[in-house]
Design a protein around this motif. Structure first.
Motif, short mmCIF file in Angstrom:
data_model
loop_
_atom_site.label_atom_id
_atom_site.label_comp_id
_atom_site.label_asym_id
_atom_site.label_seq_id
_atom_site.Cartn_x
_atom_site.Cartn_y
_atom_site.Cartn_z
N SER A 53 -0.52 -5.86 -10.82
CA SER A 53 0.52 -6.27 -9.87
C SER A 53 1.63 -5.23 -9.78
O SER A 53 2.28 -5.10 -8.75
CB SER A 53 1.10 -7.63 -10.26
OG SER A 53 1.91 -7.50 -11.42
N LEU A 54 1.86 -4.45 -10.85
CA LEU A 54 2.89 -3.42 -10.83
C LEU A 54 2.41 -2.11 -10.22
O LEU A 54 3.21 -1.31 -9.75
CB LEU A 54 3.38 -3.13 -12.26
CG LEU A 54 4.13 -4.23 -12.96
CD1 LEU A 54 4.48 -3.77 -14.38
CD2 LEU A 54 5.38 -4.60 -12.22
N LEU A 55 1.11 -1.89 -10.22
CA LEU A 55 0.54 -0.62 -9.79
C LEU A 55 0.94 -0.20 -8.38
O LEU A 55 1.33 0.96 -8.18
CB LEU A 55 -0.98 -0.67 -9.94
CG LEU A 55 -1.71 0.65 -9.99
CD1 LEU A 55 -1.15 1.54 -11.09
CD2 LEU A 55 -3.18 0.42 -10.22
N PRO A 56 0.89 -1.08 -7.36
CA PRO A 56 1.27 -0.63 -6.01
C PRO A 56 2.69 -0.10 -5.93
O PRO A 56 2.95 0.92 -5.27
CB PRO A 56 1.10 -1.88 -5.15
CG PRO A 56 0.12 -2.71 -5.87
CD PRO A 56 0.35 -2.44 -7.33
N ILE A 63 4.26 8.49 -4.95
CA ILE A 63 3.89 9.25 -3.75
C ILE A 63 5.10 9.55 -2.89
O ILE A 63 5.28 10.67 -2.42
CB ILE A 63 2.78 8.53 -2.97
CG1 ILE A 63 1.49 8.58 -3.78
CG2 ILE A 63 2.58 9.15 -1.60
CD1 ILE A 63 0.34 7.85 -3.19
N ASN A 64 5.97 8.55 -2.66
CA ASN A 64 7.15 8.80 -1.85
C ASN A 64 8.09 9.78 -2.52
O ASN A 64 8.71 10.62 -1.87
CB ASN A 64 7.87 7.50 -1.52
CG ASN A 64 7.10 6.67 -0.51
OD1 ASN A 64 6.27 7.19 0.23
ND2 ASN A 64 7.36 5.38 -0.50
N ALA A 67 6.61 13.14 -2.03
CA ALA A 67 6.81 13.58 -0.65
C ALA A 67 8.24 14.06 -0.44
O ALA A 67 8.48 15.09 0.20
CB ALA A 67 6.48 12.46 0.32
N GLU A 68 9.21 13.33 -1.00
CA GLU A 68 10.61 13.74 -0.86
C GLU A 68 10.87 15.06 -1.56
O GLU A 68 11.62 15.90 -1.07
CB GLU A 68 11.53 12.65 -1.42
CG GLU A 68 11.57 11.41 -0.56
CD GLU A 68 12.32 10.27 -1.21
OE1 GLU A 68 12.94 10.49 -2.27
OE2 GLU A 68 12.28 9.16 -0.66
N GLU A 69 10.23 15.26 -2.70
CA GLU A 69 10.39 16.52 -3.43
C GLU A 69 9.85 17.68 -2.60
O GLU A 69 10.48 18.73 -2.49
CB GLU A 69 9.67 16.45 -4.78
CG GLU A 69 9.69 17.74 -5.56
CD GLU A 69 11.07 18.14 -6.05
OE1 GLU A 69 11.28 19.35 -6.27
OE2 GLU A 69 11.93 17.26 -6.21
N LEU A 70 8.69 17.48 -1.99
CA LEU A 70 8.12 18.55 -1.16
C LEU A 70 8.96 18.79 0.09
O LEU A 70 9.14 19.92 0.51
CB LEU A 70 6.68 18.22 -0.78
CG LEU A 70 5.66 18.29 -1.92
CD1 LEU A 70 4.30 17.89 -1.42
CD2 LEU A 70 5.62 19.67 -2.54
N THR A 77 3.82 20.52 5.75
CA THR A 77 2.48 19.93 5.89
C THR A 77 2.61 18.41 6.03
O THR A 77 3.61 17.82 5.65
CB THR A 77 1.62 20.25 4.66
OG1 THR A 77 2.28 19.76 3.50
CG2 THR A 77 1.38 21.73 4.54
N ALA A 78 1.58 17.78 6.56
CA ALA A 78 1.56 16.33 6.71
C ALA A 78 1.33 15.71 5.34
O ALA A 78 0.38 16.04 4.65
CB ALA A 78 0.45 15.91 7.66
N LEU A 79 2.22 14.83 4.94
CA LEU A 79 2.13 14.21 3.62
C LEU A 79 1.87 12.72 3.77
O LEU A 79 2.45 12.06 4.63
CB LEU A 79 3.45 14.41 2.85
CG LEU A 79 3.85 15.85 2.61
CD1 LEU A 79 5.26 15.91 2.05
CD2 LEU A 79 2.88 16.48 1.64
N PRO A 80 1.00 12.15 2.92
CA PRO A 80 0.79 10.71 2.98
C PRO A 80 2.00 9.98 2.41
O PRO A 80 2.67 10.46 1.51
CB PRO A 80 -0.43 10.49 2.10
CG PRO A 80 -0.45 11.64 1.17
CD PRO A 80 0.17 12.79 1.92
N ARG A 81 2.30 8.81 2.97
CA ARG A 81 3.39 7.98 2.48
C ARG A 81 2.87 6.55 2.41
O ARG A 81 2.27 6.06 3.36
CB ARG A 81 4.59 8.06 3.42
CG ARG A 81 5.79 7.25 2.95
CD ARG A 81 7.01 7.53 3.81
NE ARG A 81 6.77 7.27 5.22
CZ ARG A 81 6.98 6.09 5.81
NH1 ARG A 81 7.41 5.08 5.12
NH2 ARG A 81 6.77 5.94 7.10
N ILE A 82 3.08 5.91 1.29
CA ILE A 82 2.63 4.52 1.14
C ILE A 82 3.81 3.61 1.37
O ILE A 82 4.89 3.80 0.82
CB ILE A 82 2.05 4.28 -0.27
CG1 ILE A 82 0.74 5.04 -0.44
CG2 ILE A 82 1.82 2.80 -0.50
CD1 ILE A 82 0.09 4.84 -1.76
N THR A 83 3.60 2.62 2.23
CA THR A 83 4.63 1.60 2.44
C THR A 83 4.02 0.25 2.12
O THR A 83 2.81 0.05 2.28
CB THR A 83 5.12 1.60 3.90
OG1 THR A 83 4.01 1.34 4.76
CG2 THR A 83 5.74 2.92 4.27
#
Length: 100
Positions: A53-56, A63-64, A67-70, A77-83
């Protein structure tokens, strides 16, 4: 002869310490759950459900944050973002992968 600076090795000592710590925590949790009348299998199942339950939310942060660091390094480049979004029932969550 000088005292050794590492028991196993520079890399092995921290891994060993984490293993011992996790083992001690698992033993304590199992003992406490048995005092409450639960079996070891019930304890393992509850722990796995909690971890899953904590994993997502951890993946979303990872991942976010990556992405913010990059983006802060001005990489284009196109970066994946999980919402995460709510499903139909109140406790239901869905993960969506978004490419920017």
């Amino acid at each position: 002869m000088p005292a050794p600076s590492h028991i196993i090795s520079k890399i092995g000592d921290p891994i060993f310490a984490v293993f011992i710590g996790l083992s001690a925590a698992a033993t304590r949790i199992n003992r406490e759950e048995k005092e409450l009348g639960r079996s070891t299998q019930q304890t393992i199942d509850a722990g796995l459900r909690y971890f899953i339950s904590l994993l997502p939310s951890y993946l979303e942060i990872l991942i976010n944050g990556f992405a913010e660091e990059l983006e802060s390094r001005e990489i284009t480049t196109a970066l994946p973002r999980i919402t995460s979004s709510r499903g139909k029932s109140p406790g239901d969550k869905k993960l969506c992968l978004v490419l920017q």
